[in-house]
Design a protein around this motif. Structure first.
Motif, PDB file in Angstrom:
ATOM      1  N   VAL A  60       0.836  -1.209   0.000  1.00  0.00           N
ATOM      2  CA  VAL A  60       0.000   0.000   0.000  1.00  0.00           C
ATOM      3  C   VAL A  60       0.868   1.255   0.000  1.00  0.00           C
ATOM      4  O   VAL A  60       0.579   2.223  -0.717  1.00  0.00           O
ATOM      5  N   CYS A  61       1.937   1.256   0.792  1.00  0.00           N
ATOM      6  CA  CYS A  61       2.828   2.427   0.827  1.00  0.00           C
ATOM      7  C   CYS A  61       3.492   2.648  -0.528  1.00  0.00           C
ATOM      8  O   CYS A  61       3.630   3.795  -0.988  1.00  0.00           O
ATOM      9  N   LEU A  62       3.908   1.565  -1.169  1.00  0.00           N
ATOM     10  CA  LEU A  62       4.488   1.685  -2.510  1.00  0.00           C
ATOM     11  C   LEU A  62       3.460   2.257  -3.484  1.00  0.00           C
ATOM     12  O   LEU A  62       3.765   3.143  -4.289  1.00  0.00           O
ATOM     13  N   TYR A  63       2.230   1.757  -3.386  1.00  0.00           N
ATOM     14  CA  TYR A  63       1.156   2.220  -4.276  1.00  0.00           C
ATOM     15  C   TYR A  63       0.877   3.709  -4.100  1.00  0.00           C
ATOM     16  O   TYR A  63       0.821   4.459  -5.079  1.00  0.00           O
ATOM     17  N   THR A  64       0.712   4.163  -2.858  1.00  0.00           N
ATOM     18  CA  THR A  64       0.369   5.567  -2.628  1.00  0.00           C
ATOM     19  C   THR A  64       1.513   6.498  -3.011  1.00  0.00           C
ATOM     20  O   THR A  64       1.289   7.575  -3.571  1.00  0.00           O
ATOM     21  N   CYS A  65       2.749   6.082  -2.720  1.00  0.00           N
ATOM     22  CA  CYS A  65       3.897   6.924  -3.093  1.00  0.00           C
ATOM     23  C   CYS A  65       4.015   7.048  -4.615  1.00  0.00           C
ATOM     24  O   CYS A  65       4.254   8.139  -5.144  1.00  0.00           O
ATOM     25  N   CYS A  66       3.840   5.943  -5.301  1.00  0.00           N
ATOM     26  CA  CYS A  66       3.916   5.978  -6.768  1.00  0.00           C
ATOM     27  C   CYS A  66       2.764   6.783  -7.364  1.00  0.00           C
ATOM     28  O   CYS A  66       2.953   7.508  -8.353  1.00  0.00           O
ATOM     29  N   GLN A  67       1.581   6.670  -6.791  1.00  0.00           N
ATOM     30  CA  GLN A  67       0.447   7.446  -7.274  1.00  0.00           C
ATOM     31  C   GLN A  67       0.712   8.940  -7.125  1.00  0.00           C
ATOM     32  O   GLN A  67       0.436   9.728  -8.043  1.00  0.00           O
ATOM     33  N   CYS A  68       1.241   9.371  -5.975  1.00  0.00           N
ATOM     34  CA  CYS A  68       1.521  10.797  -5.767  1.00  0.00           C
ATOM     35  C   CYS A  68       2.646  11.265  -6.680  1.00  0.00           C
ATOM     36  O   CYS A  68       2.595  12.380  -7.232  1.00  0.00           O
ATOM     37  N   GLY A  69       3.668  10.430  -6.864  1.00  0.00           N
ATOM     38  CA  GLY A  69       4.736  10.792  -7.785  1.00  0.00           C
ATOM     39  C   GLY A  69       4.261  10.857  -9.218  1.00  0.00           C
ATOM     40  O   GLY A  69       4.663  11.746  -9.984  1.00  0.00           O
ATOM     41  N   LEU A  70       3.390   9.931  -9.605  1.00  0.00           N
ATOM     42  CA  LEU A  70       2.830   9.934 -10.950  1.00  0.00           C
ATOM     43  C   LEU A  70       2.001  11.192 -11.192  1.00  0.00           C
ATOM     44  O   LEU A  70       2.091  11.810 -12.256  1.00  0.00           O
ATOM     45  N   ALA A  71       1.196  11.586 -10.220  1.00  0.00           N
ATOM     46  CA  ALA A  71       0.380  12.785 -10.366  1.00  0.00           C
ATOM     47  C   ALA A  71       1.251  14.015 -10.568  1.00  0.00           C
ATOM     48  O   ALA A  71       0.980  14.861 -11.439  1.00  0.00           O
ATOM     49  N   ALA A  72       2.331  14.149  -9.785  1.00  0.00           N
ATOM     50  CA  ALA A  72       3.221  15.302  -9.920  1.00  0.00           C
ATOM     51  C   ALA A  72       3.918  15.297 -11.281  1.00  0.00           C
ATOM     52  O   ALA A  72       4.011  16.343 -11.943  1.00  0.00           O
ATOM     53  N   ALA A  73       4.408  14.144 -11.712  1.00  0.00           N
ATOM     54  CA  ALA A  73       5.116  14.062 -12.990  1.00  0.00           C
ATOM     55  C   ALA A  73       4.186  14.335 -14.168  1.00  0.00           C
ATOM     56  O   ALA A  73       4.569  15.000 -15.141  1.00  0.00           O
ATOM     57  N   ARG A  74       2.952  13.831 -14.088  1.00  0.00           N
ATOM     58  CA  ARG A  74       2.007  14.080 -15.184  1.00  0.00           C
ATOM     59  C   ARG A  74       1.638  15.547 -15.284  1.00  0.00           C
ATOM     60  O   ARG A  74       1.478  16.091 -16.381  1.00  0.00           O
ATOM     61  N   GLN A  75       1.478  16.209 -14.120  1.00  0.00           N
ATOM     62  CA  GLN A  75       1.174  17.632 -14.147  1.00  0.00           C
ATOM     63  C   GLN A  75       2.341  18.420 -14.725  1.00  0.00           C
ATOM     64  O   GLN A  75       2.155  19.370 -15.483  1.00  0.00           O
ATOM     65  N   ALA A  76       3.565  18.039 -14.349  1.00  0.00           N
ATOM     66  CA  ALA A  76       4.744  18.698 -14.907  1.00  0.00           C
ATOM     67  C   ALA A  76       4.849  18.440 -16.404  1.00  0.00           C
ATOM     68  O   ALA A  76       5.258  19.322 -17.181  1.00  0.00           O
ATOM     69  N   LEU A  77       4.477  17.237 -16.829  1.00  0.00           N
ATOM     70  CA  LEU A  77       4.493  16.899 -18.255  1.00  0.00           C
ATOM     71  C   LEU A  77       3.482  17.750 -19.009  1.00  0.00           C
ATOM     72  O   LEU A  77       3.772  18.278 -20.095  1.00  0.00           O
ATOM     73  N   LEU A  78       2.300  17.901 -18.441  1.00  0.00           N
ATOM     74  CA  LEU A  78       1.289  18.767 -19.052  1.00  0.00           C
ATOM     75  C   LEU A  78       1.802  20.202 -19.171  1.00  0.00           C
ATOM     76  O   LEU A  78       1.675  20.835 -20.222  1.00  0.00           O
ATOM     77  N   ALA A  79       2.407  20.700 -18.086  1.00  0.00           N
ATOM     78  CA  ALA A  79       2.918  22.077 -18.096  1.00  0.00           C
ATOM     79  C   ALA A  79       4.015  22.249 -19.133  1.00  0.00           C
ATOM     80  O   ALA A  79       4.153  23.333 -19.729  1.00  0.00           O
ATOM     81  N   GLY A  80       4.816  21.201 -19.370  1.00  0.00           N
ATOM     82  CA  GLY A  80       5.911  21.306 -20.327  1.00  0.00           C
ATOM     83  C   GLY A  80       5.480  21.171 -21.775  1.00  0.00           C
ATOM     84  O   GLY A  80       6.190  21.634 -22.679  1.00  0.00           O
ATOM     85  N   LEU A  81       4.340  20.539 -22.024  1.00  0.00           N
ATOM     86  CA  LEU A  81       3.910  20.287 -23.404  1.00  0.00           C
ATOM     87  C   LEU A  81       2.769  21.181 -23.868  1.00  0.00           C
ATOM     88  O   LEU A  81       2.502  21.260 -25.075  1.00  0.00           O
ATOM     89  N   VAL A  82       2.092  21.842 -22.946  1.00  0.00           N
ATOM     90  CA  VAL A  82       0.930  22.669 -23.296  1.00  0.00           C
ATOM     91  C   VAL A  82       1.220  24.117 -22.922  1.00  0.00           C
ATOM     92  O   VAL A  82       1.708  24.386 -21.818  1.00  0.00           O
ATOM     93  N   GLU A  83       0.936  25.034 -23.825  1.00  0.00           N
ATOM     94  CA  GLU A  83       1.193  26.447 -23.552  1.00  0.00           C
ATOM     95  C   GLU A  83       0.353  26.924 -22.373  1.00  0.00           C
ATOM     96  O   GLU A  83      -0.742  26.399 -22.109  1.00  0.00           O
ATOM     97  N   PRO A  84       0.861  27.912 -21.604  1.00  0.00           N
ATOM     98  CA  PRO A  84       0.170  28.338 -20.388  1.00  0.00           C
ATOM     99  C   PRO A  84      -1.306  28.663 -20.576  1.00  0.00           C
ATOM    100  O   PRO A  84      -2.129  28.333 -19.724  1.00  0.00           O
ATOM    101  N   ALA A  85      -1.654  29.303 -21.680  1.00  0.00           N
ATOM    102  CA  ALA A  85      -3.042  29.725 -21.887  1.00  0.00           C
ATOM    103  C   ALA A  85      -3.992  28.549 -22.096  1.00  0.00           C
ATOM    104  O   ALA A  85      -5.207  28.708 -21.969  1.00  0.00           O
TER     105      ALA A  85
END
Length: 415
Positions: free
Chosen positions: A107-132
């Protein structure tokens, strides 16, 4: 409803949505089946399950920031793929655990990976999509997630109906496979361009977000608003069964109403947000609307008729989902726009920790207030939403004033 309001435009937004849809289908089945699997197959008590999830989400909230920082340093696409594969592996390990220590570790592995995945995906979105276009894209992703969860929940319902070990194992295995497929979809995205650090925020200072007090305040207020999530998933079903005369199927009806409304209208709501001012205004309005929803939910306990509570609950659910969509539209813009371009990963990890914390403290806090205090508890919760919503505008102004000049120039044009 036009298809363009549901399916994102071609390019990175559509690929990101496909990845979200893929693993959200598996998550829908997992959310429906996991607790019964843990109790009936693994043989754990409700107290053991609750304690493991509490420890896991607490740990996930902590590690989300350094994992987001890793995404900034090594590239969000690679870290998102790694976290998606690791999440799938964590879920797969749950198929084999039969002791509590092994369950807690998984469970700890699952929750840590889920939180890391959420942060990385948001950063990926910010890097590939213009701010507007980021808030609009995030709205598409939210609609996609809701659609996937609904489909997955329906598949999980089949496992519930069969109610045997093989059915539960199949549902969890499907969730693990969907994260592997999502990693493959993420691999089709281009790598975002490397962002150069601003002069005011040198690259050598790791975990800058931990010293950014304005952003911390904005994140705290957002976390308070996110308490609507356990309110819907945990408290409301108990309230309906214990305090109202509404039939049990009302719980499912409200969840279906919420899901379909977000799928159909979240993108349209997000179009109203075009900058930080309109984003803060949307969160303020969300606080007011969520207060009204709490008042309506409180009224649902009045009377002895079976149908009057149903009508009041449906009205309250409509008001609540309107506030939820307002909050999402404003919150996403604020979280992205106030973060330095070269540190989106750690900032999104910190901002997204509000979800884990809300899941962590929300059930106990809200059940204590609402199920113990009744109408008074609903009013207290509504007052919390109102206070956080009203405080967001001055908090955003303070955070915006602290941003470096170059960040102001690259941000969307204020409304």
């Amino acid at each position: 409803m036009r298809v363009s309001r549901i399916i994102p435009p071609p390019g990175p937004p559509r690929t990101l949505a496909l990845a979200q849809l893929t693993n959200s289908v598996g998550d829908g089945a997992y959310y429906v089946c996991s607790v019964l699997y843990f109790s009936r197959v693994v043989g754990l008590s409700p107290t053991q399950i609750g304690a493991a999830l509490t420890i896991g989400w607490a740990l996930g909230a902590v590690v989300g920031v350094p994992l987001g920082h890793l995404a900034d340093r090594r590239g969000p696409r690679g870290i998102a793929i790694l976290m998606s594969l690791a999440t799938g592996a964590a879920i797969a390990s749950l198929l084999f655990v039969r002791t509590y220590p092994a369950f807690l570790a998984a469970v700890c592995l699952y929750t840590c990976c889920q939180c890391g995945l959420a942060a990385a995906r948001q950063a990926l979105l910010a890097g590939l999509v213009e701010p507007a276009r980021r808030t609009e894209t995030r709205a598409y992703l939210q609609s996609t997630v809701n659609a996937g969860l609904a489909l997955g929940a329906a598949l999980g319902g089949i496992a519930l109906q069969l109610d045997n070990e093989a059915a539960y194992l199949t549902a969890l295995a499907m969730d693990a496979v969907t994260f592997v497929l999502a990693a493959w979809v993420l691999g089709r995205l281009p790598a975002p361009a490397k962002q150069l650090p601003s002069a005011d925020r040198p690259a050598g200072r790791a975990l800058t977000v931990l010293r950014d007090r304005p952003y911390a305040l904005v994140s705290l207020l957002n976390m308070v608003m996110l308490l609507y999530m356990p309110l819907l998933s945990v408290v409301l079903p108990l309230w309906i069964v214990q305090r109202t005369g509404a039939p049990g199927w009302t719980v499912s009806a409200l969840l279906v109403l919420n899901t379909l409304t977000v799928v159909l209208f979240q993108v349209r709501m997000a179009a109203r947000v075009t900058g930080l001012r309109s984003a803060a205004r949307a969160v303020r309005q969300a606080g007011i609307v969520l207060l009204l929803a709490c008042v309506c939910f409180a009224v649902s306990a009045a009377g002895t008729s079976a149908w009057l509570p149903v009508l009041v609950l449906l009205l309250a659910a409509c008001v609540q989902v309107f506030g939820e969509m307002l909050l999402g539209s404003g919150s996403w813009e604020i979280g992205f726009a106030l973060a330095p371009a070269d540190k989106q990963g750690q900032y999104q990890g910190f901002y997204g920790a509000g979800t884990a914390v809300a899941r962590l403290i929300g059930p106990l806090l809200l059940t204590t207030l609402i199920l113990s205090w009744g109408t008074g508890g609903w009013l207290v919760v509504g007052a919390l939403f109102l206070a956080a919503g009203l405080a967001m505008e001055p908090a955003v102004r303070w955070a915006e004033a602290q941003r470096p000049a170059e960040m102001r120039e690259s941000a969307p044009v204020p409304d």
